[in-house]
Enzyme design. Sequence first.
Site, PDB file in Angstrom:
ATOM      1  N   VAL A  29      25.922  -8.509  14.670  1.00 12.65           N
ATOM      2  CA  VAL A  29      25.033  -9.553  15.189  1.00 12.65           C
ATOM      3  C   VAL A  29      24.030  -9.960  14.119  1.00 12.65           C
ATOM      4  O   VAL A  29      23.782 -11.145  13.888  1.00 12.65           O
ATOM      5  CB  VAL A  29      24.289  -9.054  16.450  1.00 12.65           C
ATOM      6  CG1 VAL A  29      23.260 -10.077  16.903  1.00 12.65           C
ATOM      7  CG2 VAL A  29      25.274  -8.748  17.554  1.00 12.65           C
ATOM      8  N   THR A  67      -6.392   0.452  -4.299  1.00 10.88           N
ATOM      9  CA  THR A  67      -6.543   1.799  -4.838  1.00 10.88           C
ATOM     10  C   THR A  67      -7.614   1.836  -5.924  1.00 10.88           C
ATOM     11  O   THR A  67      -7.929   0.821  -6.541  1.00 10.88           O
ATOM     12  CB  THR A  67      -5.199   2.305  -5.422  1.00 10.88           C
ATOM     13  OG1 THR A  67      -5.389   3.579  -6.000  1.00 10.88           O
ATOM     14  CG2 THR A  67      -4.676   1.354  -6.481  1.00 10.88           C
ATOM     15  N   ASP A  88      -4.260   2.298   1.324  1.00 13.18           N
ATOM     16  CA  ASP A  88      -4.751   3.104   0.215  1.00 13.18           C
ATOM     17  C   ASP A  88      -3.533   3.749  -0.459  1.00 13.18           C
ATOM     18  O   ASP A  88      -2.430   3.742   0.100  1.00 13.18           O
ATOM     19  CB  ASP A  88      -5.715   4.164   0.766  1.00 13.18           C
ATOM     20  CG  ASP A  88      -6.195   5.122  -0.303  1.00 13.18           C
ATOM     21  OD1 ASP A  88      -6.518   4.654  -1.403  1.00 13.18           O
ATOM     22  OD2 ASP A  88      -6.236   6.330  -0.039  1.00 13.18           O
ATOM     23  N   LYS A  89      -3.723   4.291  -1.652  1.00 14.40           N
ATOM     24  CA  LYS A  89      -2.598   4.939  -2.334  1.00 14.40           C
ATOM     25  C   LYS A  89      -2.661   6.460  -2.227  1.00 14.40           C
ATOM     26  O   LYS A  89      -1.814   7.094  -1.616  1.00 14.40           O
ATOM     27  CB  LYS A  89      -2.535   4.527  -3.807  1.00 14.40           C
ATOM     28  CG  LYS A  89      -1.323   5.111  -4.545  1.00 14.40           C
ATOM     29  CD  LYS A  89      -1.362   4.843  -6.013  1.00 14.40           C
ATOM     30  CE  LYS A  89      -2.293   5.778  -6.732  1.00 14.40           C
ATOM     31  NZ  LYS A  89      -1.818   7.194  -6.752  1.00 14.40           N
ATOM     32  N   THR A  90      -3.702   7.041  -2.826  1.00 14.00           N
ATOM     33  CA  THR A  90      -3.787   8.489  -2.902  1.00 14.00           C
ATOM     34  C   THR A  90      -3.986   9.104  -1.519  1.00 14.00           C
ATOM     35  O   THR A  90      -4.947   8.782  -0.824  1.00 14.00           O
ATOM     36  CB  THR A  90      -4.948   8.911  -3.818  1.00 14.00           C
ATOM     37  OG1 THR A  90      -4.767   8.290  -5.092  1.00 14.00           O
ATOM     38  CG2 THR A  90      -4.996  10.415  -3.974  1.00 14.00           C
TER      39      THR A  90
END
Length: 1084
Positions: free
Chosen positions: A1078, A666, A403-405
Amino acid sequence: MTTQVAAEVRARAGAGLGAAAGGGMGGQDYRTVFLNEPQPFKYCSNAICTAKYRYKLLFFLPMFLFEQFRRYANIFFLIIALLQQIPGVSPTGRYTTLVPLICILVVSAIKEIAEDIKRHRADDELNKREIEVLKDGQWQWIKWRHIQVGDIVKVRNNKFFPADLVLLASSEPQALCYVETANLDGETNLKIRQGLPQTSHLLEARDLMSLSGKVECEAPNRFLYQFTGNLKETSRPTVPLCPDQVLLRGAKLQNTNWVFGLVIYTGHETKLMKNSATSAPLKRSTVDRQTNNLIILLFFLLIVLCLIMAVCNSQWPAELHWYLSLDDLSVFNFGINFITFIILFNNLIPISLQVTLEVVRFIQAGFINNDINMLYEENNIWAMARTSNLNEELGMVKYVLSDKTGTLTCNIMEFKRCSVGGNVYSMSDGSSPCRSVQDLIVLVESGGPGSDMARQFLIMLAVCHTVIPDRDEGRPDSAIKYHAASPDERALVEGAQKLGFVFETRTPDCVVVDVLGTKERYEVLNVLEFTSARKRMSVIVKTPDGQIKLYCKGADTVIYERLGDSQQFRDVIVRHLEDFAGEGLRTLCYATADISQEFYDKWKNIYHKASTALQFREKKLEDAAQLIENNLTLLGATAIEDKLQDEVPETIASLLKAGIHVWVLTGDKQETAINIGHSCHLLNQGMPLIILNTDSLDETRDTINRHVVEFGEQLKRENEAALIIDGKTLIYALTPDLRKDFLDLCISCKSVICCRVSPSQKAEVVELLTRETGSVTLAIGDGANDVAMIQKANVGVGIAGLEGLQAACASDYAIGQFRFLARLLFVHGAWNYSRLCKVILYSFYKNICLYVIELWWAAMSGWSGQVLFERWSIAMYNVLFTAAPPLVMGIFDRSCSAETRMKYPELYRESQSGSHFNWKVFLWWVWLALVHSVLVFVLPYFSMTQDVAWGHGRVGGYLMVGNMVYTYVVITVCLKAGLETDAWTWVTHLAIWGSIASWFIFLLVYSNFWPVLPMAPDMAGIYLQVYSSPVFWFGVILIPLSCLLLDVTTKTMQNSVRKSLTEQVRESEISNKDVSKVLDTKHR
């Protein structure tokens, strides 16, 4: 009046409507609760019982046994134990399986009884709490268990609600009260509940006693945030009830002296108890499923092996060993021999593995819970493993769907800009092309062109919401504190306050706004609330001059389709919205409509019928709202800033380096989501964006097919591209004939962003990806709208944020911020995967190594079922002598340090690929076990061919050889554990050398049991024979080393020729070399 109500009760009961009133009885969907009258039906008692065995010890034994034998492992043990009771069948005795099984059941029973007693005591404490109930016009104290539906109760401050109540009145004005719902959803912030104006005046017992009528409400259910009901007072209009009037059991009254409530649900019918009875979907890890497949395979191999051995027994030449009476063979004897071999080889299936895994996973979960590096200090939120069954799944994640918010952003909103009358106004100093908000205030005060629209816009900001103001009288400036259901609403009201339009007071009927120093009263006629489906909210108010207006705010897509013709600033505001979204700001559009009194009166009746409907109320309310939310006039738009959380860009960059694809799902605008994608480094500058915005199924099909063709051979391979799709197009893309091509297009892109999607669409995307790709998916979110996708993903992670703890409570793992996801996967996930794989493979290995020796011995003993080892030595193998090494391996082993894994995410790819546990690796371990079992048996066997174990020429029996072989097996498998261990600690040394020493001590003690204890007569004094033999001690050194020579050689070759990246990094750590060299070499 009393006679009239009673007559109505009898009439309803006589007409057969009693089942409907009973709520749930007869399958009906609602119940009726009569006010101040006896209820015609007996409802659920308010006494609760959360104990597993509700009737205490009366039915404990049958219920306990039923529960235990639902597990296949216990059934298998029971069958073996029963077969051992057949005389002359079991080669390992009658009790070697039964006794351990009984011990396991007794321990489990003691644990269950102890836990159940605690539950019964806790239940009794709740049921015996007291509450005030209105009886015969007087308040009487009664126990919670005696509360009944229809009672009117008085709950005081800081007390819990004893049942689900409808709020009638409170000590606060307008029947307001504050509740804490931490026991229900984990949220500690106070919530506001408000009774109906029709009952808010009932402040005395006599007033409550005069109340007559009924409450009709939905049948009991588990939905905490939904409630449908009506209050029907006698001779008064029906009034709808909603969740704002409901006080749920488990919640606590706060900052309110008292409330009066009507009991509508009791006991196990309350929403709290309904939720306690439900559980999240059962998830199993990929490794767990693979392990179960291996166990089933081993079971069928066990059957085949036993059949072959029974056939071999029947074909053994009778004259070779005449004393076995092999010439008397029959079909019956064949069956007996088959059962004998089943008993003999049942331990090839490592039943102890399940116990070991449970212990290891439990401790691993404890490491997650106590990781100081995943503590969000600002809110004192620790990471929490809500399940331990998926620990290893964290090390195999291929897709993260976020999700965003509130997940990527802080969910702390700040009003930044607005668009009114074709101009953009900024809260900061006005700079081209923006103006300062002071200019907007001047415009409103001037009364010039455009001032009316600007004034309407600011009035709408202060009126169109569900915020509750709380004035702190203790402060000299009488500051107003706003309580809002979401941070967005609070930010908008605070923005209006800064612009001189101060929202001051809310009553059930009106709101008061201080407009540049002048108080204006707006009568609130209706509130059409926001839902994820509507994506908008509206209020209908009567202005101070008597006009009826509708104010509607919401997403631009839903507002624009409801606008009337000839909107002056329509296109200008669209450009402004795109600019706002391009800066990553959250946007809302605002519109209004003038409503005539005649139209409103007609619509009000339609809305009232919808609001009082007991069935399909939400759908009817939506249809009613559609009738009035149209032909709107656009006023403007707002832009709110929601900043990214700490270290989100770095975390996403690390996830991408680890080979994890990140998708964002979203509800925000496409431009906002794209901007956030760039801000958090999900999208790179110059990365091609495949944008899917279509209006029909055919257009969607053509667009997807065109992009699929463009990818050509690169389809289904990772490309440096991103796909952006909106919710409307997603509806078409997820249709059965398009979803396969759509998914192919998605997995061909490095990142995917789905905008304007609903909670159900989020879950559908996660389910499609999980099911079709077979990859491990992880969904992460912070709000109630993320619960569906969290539960659909292989692993669900919830963030305890400002939207509450609903996502965290529904998740498998909970964290304080998105940045902790990296450590959860790269450190705990990778470690747990590696550890669990080793535990499982080692458990199979050690069982095969010992019990297959009985197969080689059977070939030497006429396939007779004779055992080489003493029966209780066999039983103690998994319990005592080889139990510690896999436990320590599963808890403390690690290939690289946590700091290295966090610094170099590329190390995660090894566990992500599943290279530690697959058919090839399993067969290799089985091959090693078979080779070791052959060497461990053959070498002592041939060394004792003449039975000469001592210099004086005396001979030992078969148990002499058996105990020698058993000793070599214990030493070999313990040293094998050390060989597979990457991190040696003092606990590792203790487990390995202690396990070996425990066998030597056991043999010494056990050989002296007889005749003091009536057991193991054939082992009496055996330790003297074994420990005094030079051949035995020579074998202690030679045979384990000979067995492990193959392992050492293989490991040396692998680490020299085909050294993995993890092994190279581990060697660099040990030798204090620069690990980055490495990785640079590896990339080149």
